[in-house]
Design an enzyme around this catalytic site. Structure first.
Site, PDB file in Angstrom:
ATOM      1  CB  THR A   1     -12.710  16.683  11.264  1.00  0.00           C
ATOM      2  OG1 THR A   1     -13.004  15.602  10.372  1.00  0.00           O
ATOM      3  CG2 THR A   1     -11.955  17.768  10.514  1.00  0.00           C
TER       4      THR A   1
ATOM      5  NE  ARG B   1      -5.259  -0.506  -2.759  1.00  0.00           N
ATOM      6  CZ  ARG B   1      -6.108  -1.424  -2.315  1.00  0.00           C
ATOM      7  NH1 ARG B   1      -7.160  -1.054  -1.611  1.00  0.00           N
ATOM      8  NH2 ARG B   1      -5.909  -2.700  -2.558  1.00  0.00           N
TER       9      ARG B   1
ATOM     10  NE  ARG C   1      -8.290  18.043   6.328  1.00  0.00           N
ATOM     11  CZ  ARG C   1      -9.407  17.504   6.798  1.00  0.00           C
ATOM     12  NH1 ARG C   1      -9.342  16.462   7.603  1.00  0.00           N
ATOM     13  NH2 ARG C   1     -10.587  17.988   6.461  1.00  0.00           N
TER      14      ARG C   1
ATOM     15  N   GLY D   1      -6.717  11.429   7.452  1.00  0.00           N
ATOM     16  CA  GLY D   1      -7.570  10.519   6.712  1.00  0.00           C
ATOM     17  C   GLY D   1      -7.639  10.860   5.235  1.00  0.00           C
TER      18      GLY D   1
ATOM     19  CG  ASP E   1     -19.838  18.437  11.585  1.00  0.00           C
ATOM     20  OD1 ASP E   1     -20.644  18.999  10.829  1.00  0.00           O
ATOM     21  OD2 ASP E   1     -18.758  17.956  11.204  1.00  0.00           O
TER      22      ASP E   1
ATOM     23  CB  ILE F   1      -3.889  16.358  12.604  1.00  0.00           C
ATOM     24  CG1 ILE F   1      -3.149  16.181  11.277  1.00  0.00           C
ATOM     25  CG2 ILE F   1      -2.883  16.664  13.710  1.00  0.00           C
ATOM     26  CD1 ILE F   1      -2.392  17.423  10.832  1.00  0.00           C
TER      27      ILE F   1
ATOM     28  CG  HIS G   1      -1.722  -1.247   1.347  1.00  0.00           C
ATOM     29  ND1 HIS G   1      -1.325  -2.294   2.171  1.00  0.00           N
ATOM     30  CD2 HIS G   1      -2.858  -1.655   0.728  1.00  0.00           C
ATOM     31  CE1 HIS G   1      -2.197  -3.277   2.069  1.00  0.00           C
ATOM     32  NE2 HIS G   1      -3.129  -2.925   1.205  1.00  0.00           N
TER      33      HIS G   1
END
Length: 233
Positions: A90, A43, A24, A20, A204, A88, A4
């Site tokens: 959200t 990927r 970013r 993730g 959120d 890091i 990977h």
């Protein structure tokens, strides 16, 4: 190389920031690092190495969820000898103690995933971060004037259809937010004798239904990026 990650041995520095979203990762490399170089793109999960204030640091995407995150973390540690991993990301807040744009340091991670029970022979694993990394994050936040929120997070396998009736119970047990990776990150680092920490920016609030605009998400995330880079430099 691994299945990977197609970076060469030596391309990764011992310290690596994890996100993730691979876009970013690219954003951080272009905006905050000097001499940034793309080192992996299997990927389209991008990775970079560069310099921050003269010190080498790497960046790597890990996708969504514990399963994806632990694949990359395992390969970074075992193949590329990464020693310190700082996620890091959200999160969605579930506690009145935190609000939008707050940065949370996850001092523990509960989960509805079975991965850690499989890993720990069906016992409950205390998925916790490295103390020294946590201390550095706390001290750096103080120096930068950032009001770092400290508490547990809940790493869920579900983005949709989560058990919303459990929010009050989680908040009672000092769980500040829900995200999707910390429990797997911590367990993998513990198993492989490496250091890991998760910082999350509140995008959120799942109780009040407040949410940041796209512009506000970028601005609040930049504050966390600076905190992460400063504590690693």
């Amino acid at each position: 190389m691994t299945p990977h990650i197609n970076a060469k041995i030596g391309d990764f520095y011992p310290q690596c920031l994890l996100c993730g979203d691979p876009l970013r990762v690219s954003y951080i490399a272009k905006k905050f690092l000097q001499d940034a170089k793309e080192i992996t793109n299997v990927r389209n999960m991008l990775g970079f190495s560069g310099k921050y204030k003269g010190k080498g640091i790497s960046l790597m995407g890990h996708g969504m969820g514990i399963a994806s995150c632990t694949i990359y973390v395992t390969e970074l540690i075992k193949t590329y000898q990464v020693k310190e991993l700082l996620r890091i990301g959200t999160c969605g807040a579930i506690s009145p103690k935190v609000g939008l744009k707050d940065i949370i340091m996850a001092t523990g991670a509960s989960t509805d995933s079975k991965t850690n029970r499989v890993r720990f022979l069906n016992h409950d694993l205390s998925a916790t971060p490295d103390f020294e990394l946590s201390l550095r994050a706390y001290q750096t936040a103080k120096r930068l004037g950032i009001d770092l929120k400290v508490g547990n997070v809940f790493s869920s396998d579900f983005f949709y259809s989560f058990e919303t009736h459990a929010f009050d119970l989680m908040a009672q047990y000092n769980h500040l937010a829900i995200e999707m990776e910390a429990a797997g990150l911590y367990a993998t680092a513990m198993e492989l004798n490496s250091k890991a920490l998760c910082l999350c920016s509140v995008s959120d609030h799942l109780i009040t239904k407040e949410a940041l605009s796209p512009k506000e998400r970028v601005e609040s995330f930049d504050n966390m990026i600076i905190l992460a880079l400063e504590m690693m430099s």
